[in-house]
Design a protein around this motif. Structure first.
Motif, short mmCIF file in Angstrom:
data_model
loop_
_atom_site.label_atom_id
_atom_site.label_comp_id
_atom_site.label_asym_id
_atom_site.label_seq_id
_atom_site.Cartn_x
_atom_site.Cartn_y
_atom_site.Cartn_z
N ARG A 1 0.81 -1.21 0.00
CA ARG A 1 0.00 0.00 0.00
C ARG A 1 0.84 1.26 0.00
NH1 ARG A 1 -2.47 -4.23 1.17
NH2 ARG A 1 -4.72 -4.42 0.87
N ALA A 2 2.14 1.10 -0.06
CA ALA A 2 3.03 2.25 -0.22
C ALA A 2 3.20 2.53 -1.71
CB ALA A 2 4.38 1.99 0.44
N ARG B 1 -2.31 9.09 13.98
CA ARG B 1 -2.21 10.22 13.03
C ARG B 1 -2.43 9.72 11.61
NH1 ARG B 1 2.53 11.16 15.91
NH2 ARG B 1 3.79 10.57 14.08
N ALA B 2 -1.86 8.57 11.32
CA ALA B 2 -1.96 8.02 9.97
C ALA B 2 -3.41 7.70 9.61
CB ALA B 2 -1.09 6.77 9.86
N PRO C 1 -6.39 9.07 1.96
CA PRO C 1 -5.61 8.59 0.80
C PRO C 1 -6.21 9.09 -0.51
CG PRO C 1 -6.93 6.80 1.68
CD PRO C 1 -7.13 7.97 2.61
N ASP C 2 -6.15 10.39 -0.72
CA ASP C 2 -6.72 11.00 -1.92
C ASP C 2 -5.99 10.48 -3.16
OD1 ASP C 2 -6.27 13.45 -3.97
OD2 ASP C 2 -8.26 13.59 -3.05
N PRO C 3 -6.73 10.07 -4.20
CA PRO C 3 -6.09 9.54 -5.41
C PRO C 3 -5.11 10.52 -6.04
CG PRO C 3 -8.43 9.03 -5.41
CD PRO C 3 -8.20 9.97 -4.25
N SER D 1 -2.76 4.07 6.69
CA SER D 1 -4.17 4.46 6.61
C SER D 1 -4.94 3.52 5.69
CB SER D 1 -4.28 5.90 6.11
OG SER D 1 -5.63 6.27 5.90
N ARG D 2 -4.36 3.21 4.54
CA ARG D 2 -5.02 2.32 3.58
C ARG D 2 -5.12 0.90 4.12
NH1 ARG D 2 -1.63 3.21 -1.73
NH2 ARG D 2 -3.33 2.13 -2.78
#
Length: 657
Positions: A84-85, A115-116, A121-123, A429-430
């Motif tokens: 997911r990175a 915080r994460a 996770p905006d495209p 986050s993802r």
């Protein structure tokens, strides 16, 4: 902390790290990319070094993952995070998050994870991150048209180290300085003694030049920004899209980058571009003008009827005159017109200024001749003037751009690092969003998982059935083959590993034991020989020592030897773990035999099999407390008994279960 004090950093690695401006600061801020920029240090090695520094900071002895299977579970979880990175940096940076038994480290990551989880996770941000890469040190810059000069050996040594881009020359006096000025476009004298000396050429006396080298070597600054231009521009987009607080004025940095080409030359300067084009096209323009003049003059000659009386011809011959004299007398105006057109073509084609055009005019002489030919000396003078003017303009613009960018360098590096760290946060986050994660509680012994779903199953996560399971100490887990016992163990292991990494877990809620080690033993592949069996027993004997700080997960240990002996051995291990206050789950098909053999009331849980449908096993995935689950053979015999044929036979078999 010194570099050599970081676990895993020996003398050779420390020497490599000292190439960095502040290696210990890079290690302490967990900047994997900066550590990896040292020669001979791979990104994986850099992550290992950073993990060592983290452990040292928290006085963490390590060793939480005590078995191969435990490490496999961690590797699988880490892989899901790294997938997911967006950036390679993010993948390596995530590898510095590891399961630990130290509260301070776990809480540190928990705060980071909280915080994460708030990150969106905006495209658009993810797209921009694809072009962000760690800041690179530019390749060595060498400038050959300038030099530094000094008469002092100590200053020479200092200058050589401080400004490796320029040649440093030793001179004895002003005569030596003058010699250098004839060989270099510009010379910077570092000694006060040369102040006031008049020398022909571009010579500057600046005893403080080494304190501001960017003024004399702007290429140093420009090379950094040119090398990292794409990454910096992407980092700007990331900050704007994500609304991050920037370490530098984004508009100012963007404007500075717009003035650079990828090779470090100045871009967007119309005058510099004009001069460069003029230098590049000079020969072509002069050749074209030469051809045009000859074509025009040839046409004029062909159109004219030139009559030469005998006396005139005799006079020309007696004087040794040739066609040039004839042209001068008969076609002077036509020649002048052809040369004028040629001169205009050169001036127009090269967009020359008036003073440059006057030099270009000298490329064609005024005296009529045929064919019209360039004057090479004049063309060379024009070329030299254009090159000199181009170089002066380029140097001036380089100094101007470098002066604006120099103060932005530290902030620009921070800008990239912050964008890369955002990628790490967004990966977490993802992960949390994709696997419906929630923070787990670490307390006491035993565990309690509600609505847990293992991300390790080979099915879409949305199709994974949630599992509720809790154990207060050490329990046996029974169930039919393919009923979900191993996947339940995997779920427990995943939750325990993630909780001790400081990350949320894939469950509606979870409490896990605060243990120092996770021992997960996978199913053995067949009966062990005597030597391997003995070794396994030694492992479990060691396991019982200090078992209160361990979480033990074991999958079908009975397969290591004969069933009767296995039940007795497992019962004995359970007794030791129970007495020590350990947390654990043993999956076994011998749960009944083990319970009967053990010297205490062993908890037996079972995954209930509902039955068979179209040959497929139907089970309730959440283990039921106090249930000794039925075996697959029993279910099959029961199904055959219900079908009617040979019913008495099958009912007799059922009584044996």
């Amino acid at each position: 902390m010194e570099l050599e004090e970081v676990p895993g950093v020996g003398a050779k690695t420390a020497e490599r790290l000292r190439e960095l401006d502040d290696p210990m600061a890079a290690v302490e801020r967990e900047d994997v990319a900066a550590v990896a920029s040292a020669s001979g240090v791979s990104a994986g090695r850099a992550a290992h070094i950073v993990r060592g520094a983290i452990r040292a900071r928290h006085d963490d002895p390590g060793g939480f993952l005590a078995t191969d299977r435990a490490r496999e579970v961690y590797d699988a979880v880490l892989e899901l995070l790294q997938e997911r990175a967006v950036t390679t940096y993010g993948e390596h940076r995530l590898a510095t998050i590891y399961p630990s038994a130290v509260d301070s480290r776990i809480e540190e990551v928990r705060a980071f994870a909280e915080r994460a989880r708030e990150r969106d996770p905006d495209p658009g941000v993810l797209d921009a991150l694809e072009d962000v890469a760690p800041v690179e040190r530019p390749a060595d810059v060498t400038v050959r048209d300038r030099c530094l000069a000094t008469a002092d050996a100590e200053t020479y040594s200092e200058a050589t180290e401080a400004v490796p881009e320029l040649s440093v020359e030793i001179v004895e006096d002003a005569h030596g300085l003058a010699d250098l000025a004839r060989g270099y476009a510009s010379v910077v004298a570092l000694d006060e003694a040369f102040a006031g000396v008049t020398i022909e050429g571009d010579v500057t006396v600046d005893p403080n030049a080494l304190s501001h080298p960017e003024e004399y070597v702007p290429e140093r600054t420009l090379a950094f920004f040119a090398t990292n231009r794409a990454s910096l521009r992407a980092a700007i987009r990331v900050h704007r899209r994500a609304g991050l607080e920037a370490a530098v004025d984004l508009d100012e940095l963007e404007a500075g980058l717009a003035e650079l080409d990828a090779d470090g030359s100045v871009a967007g300067d119309e005058e510099l571009e004009r001069l460069q084009v003029a230098v590049d096209d000079l020969d072509a323009a002069v050749s074209t003008a030469e051809s045009m003049a000859n074509d025009q003059l040839r046409d004029a000659i062909e159109e004219r009827d030139v009559t030469i009386e005998g006396a005139d011809l005799l006079s020309l011959v007696e004087r040794g005159a040739g066609v040039d004299s004839l042209l001068s007398r008969e076609l002077a105006d036509e020649y002048a017109e052809a040369v004028r057109a040629a001169r205009e073509h050169v001036a127009d084609a090269l967009a020359l200024r008036e003073d440059e055009a006057s030099l270009a005019d000298q490329a064609f002489g005024d005296e009529p001749t045929y064919p019209v030919e360039r004057r090479e000396e004049a063309v060379s003078r024009l070329r030299e003037e254009l090159v000199a003017e181009r170089d002066r303009r380029a140097a001036k613009r380089k100094r101007e751009v470098a002066a604006r960018l120099a103060d932005l360098r530290a902030g620009a590096a921070d800008l990239v690092r912050d964008a890369l760290e955002l990628d790490v946060e967004l990966a977490v986050s993802r992960f949390c969003a994709d696997f419906d994660c929630t923070p787990a509680e670490r307390a006491g012994t035993g565990f309690d998982i509600e609505g847990g779903r293992s991300p390790l199953l080979d099915v879409p996560f949305a199709d994974v059935e949630p599992v509720d399971y809790g154990v207060s100490g050490v329990a046996l887990l029974s169930g039919v083959n393919s009923g979900g016992k191993t996947s339940t163990l995997d779920l427990v292991a995943v939750v325990v590993v993630l909780a001790h990494m400081g990350l949320p877990v894939p469950a509606e809620s979870a409490r896990v034991p605060a243990v120092e080690e996770l021992h997960y033993y996978a199913k053995s592949q067949g009966t062990l020989d005597a030597g391997a069996f003995e070794s396994t027993l030694r492992d479990f004997a060691a396991l019982t020592r200090g078992a209160d700080a361990k979480c033990v997960l074991v999958d079908e240990l009975e397969s290591i030897t004969e069933p009767g002996a296995s039940a007795k051995i497992i019962a004995g291990i359970l007794e030791e773990l129970h007495d020590a206050g350990a947390t654990g789950v043993f999956v076994s098909h011998l749960a009944g035999e083990i319970r009967d053999t053990a010297g205490y009331d062993v908890d037996v849980d079972g995954i209930r099999a509902v039955g068979l449908e179209d040959g497929e096993l139907v089970v309730e995935r959440s283990p039921e407390k106090g249930l000794l689950a039925r075996s697959t053979p029993e279910l099959i015999v029961e199904k055959l008994a219900e079908e009617g044929a040979d019913r008495a036979f099958y009912e007799g078999l059922l009584e044996k279960f």
